[in-house]
Design an enzyme around this catalytic site. Sequence first.
Site, mmCIF file in Angstrom:
data_model
loop_
_atom_site.group_PDB
_atom_site.id
_atom_site.type_symbol
_atom_site.label_atom_id
_atom_site.label_comp_id
_atom_site.label_asym_id
_atom_site.label_seq_id
_atom_site.Cartn_x
_atom_site.Cartn_y
_atom_site.Cartn_z
ATOM 1 N N LYS A 1 32.572 8.901 66.703
ATOM 2 C CA LYS A 1 32.547 7.453 66.493
ATOM 3 C C LYS A 1 31.354 7.005 65.650
ATOM 4 O O LYS A 1 31.426 6.010 64.925
ATOM 5 C CB LYS A 1 32.507 6.734 67.841
ATOM 6 C CG LYS A 1 33.800 6.813 68.643
ATOM 7 C CD LYS A 1 34.857 5.889 68.088
ATOM 8 C CE LYS A 1 36.063 5.811 69.015
ATOM 9 N NZ LYS A 1 37.046 4.823 68.595
ATOM 10 N N SER B 1 36.899 15.404 70.833
ATOM 11 C CA SER B 1 36.456 14.071 70.421
ATOM 12 C C SER B 1 35.146 13.651 71.050
ATOM 13 O O SER B 1 34.689 12.539 70.853
ATOM 14 C CB SER B 1 37.536 13.032 70.748
ATOM 15 O OG SER B 1 37.760 12.946 72.138
#
Length: 420
Positions: free
Chosen positions: A51, A307
């Site tokens: 992110k 992730s």
Amino acid sequence: MDLFKEIHLAKKQLHNVLLPTPLIESSTLSKQYAATILLKREDLQVAHSFKIRGAYNKIKSLTAAEKELGIICASDGNHAHGVAYCCNLLKIKGKIYMPKNTSEQKVKQVQLFGKDYIEIILAGNFFDQAYAIALGDASIHHKVFIHSSEDIKVIAGQGTVGLEVLEEYQKKIIDYVFVPMEGGGLAAGLSTVFGQLSPNTKIIGVTAQDNFSTEIFIQNNNKNSLDPVDQFVYDTSIKKSDSLTSEICQKNLNDIIKIPKGKACVAQLQLFNNEEINIDPTGVLTIAALDSYAEQIRGKTVVCILSGGLKHMEREDEIREHSLLFEGLVHYFLVDFPQRPGILKEFINDVLSTDDHLTYFQSVKKQNSETESVLMRLVVKNPDNILNIKSNMQAKKILYQNLNEKYDLFASNITLVNIM
């Protein structure tokens, strides 16, 4: 919009700020699936997630005036970590809105990344409310809102993961990439890169089972999914099916797989035991999805994007319980027992085998003066053992309910009152 060009520009922007994360082969998974399974370790990224790639690329692109005013975002997860880190790195003031039910550990992590450059505001009872309040604040005070995915700069930054994968692995063609649909920005950016540079690679999106917004992709492309569960990993979802990321993903992805919470927990524990990689179940959804493609990936080269996401220690027992429930090794029962001495000993001797264990026994409701309902937790060595237990109870004319079959035991709205 030339997203592919934007991704290359983002790579230059991120150069010397974020180091490329390693792409490593998992010998355990490769052997299990008779394939070459490569793990893209975004859990090792700064702030522990991809992110930050999008957050930095977007914030860095702001004008001096926009930076001076400060920025706003809404997140209760990895996006908040990335924005907070960037605020401290770039010396920009930021407000981060998080729902009131955000865990104390998450709040502390975000503050640690942002230090004195961020203000955390707990608002709303759930994420959508916090998101709406944050948007209102940004509009009123004319500050830039940093979206977790619905922004071309954010998508481009996250898409640099795709460029890195292709640069790091040049031995032969990559046949499959399993990519998490967390917000959709990573899947949109990565699939754009592969569409240009490796068009024969199949891109498989992976999301939480409860992400109903991806149904449009599943219906249109005849996708496969697993059994439905609740919102344990809701933050991996794409919020709107008509969004920018959804439009790109619908065009580029070959399939979408939806993962139950229990299966994600099983994958998380196995990854820790086999690889000593300790991240939250939301970060290992791509590994959990491999079972759905076991036949197709045999002999192929496969990349799974981890992730990221820090493991929350206060949820460790919950994760383990989810895993055991999914594997059929833990069962909860409501059993009607006669009120007389020795009944528990009889149950253990006559119903359970030596491989079965009664780990919880609690009277919850008296039916009448002669019987009472008891909540119990049984742990079995083999999932098939539960069939013998049920058979034994039926032979003894013991009335019972197997709660595993009737309820999602970890749904937020399930209580003993609901069950009773």
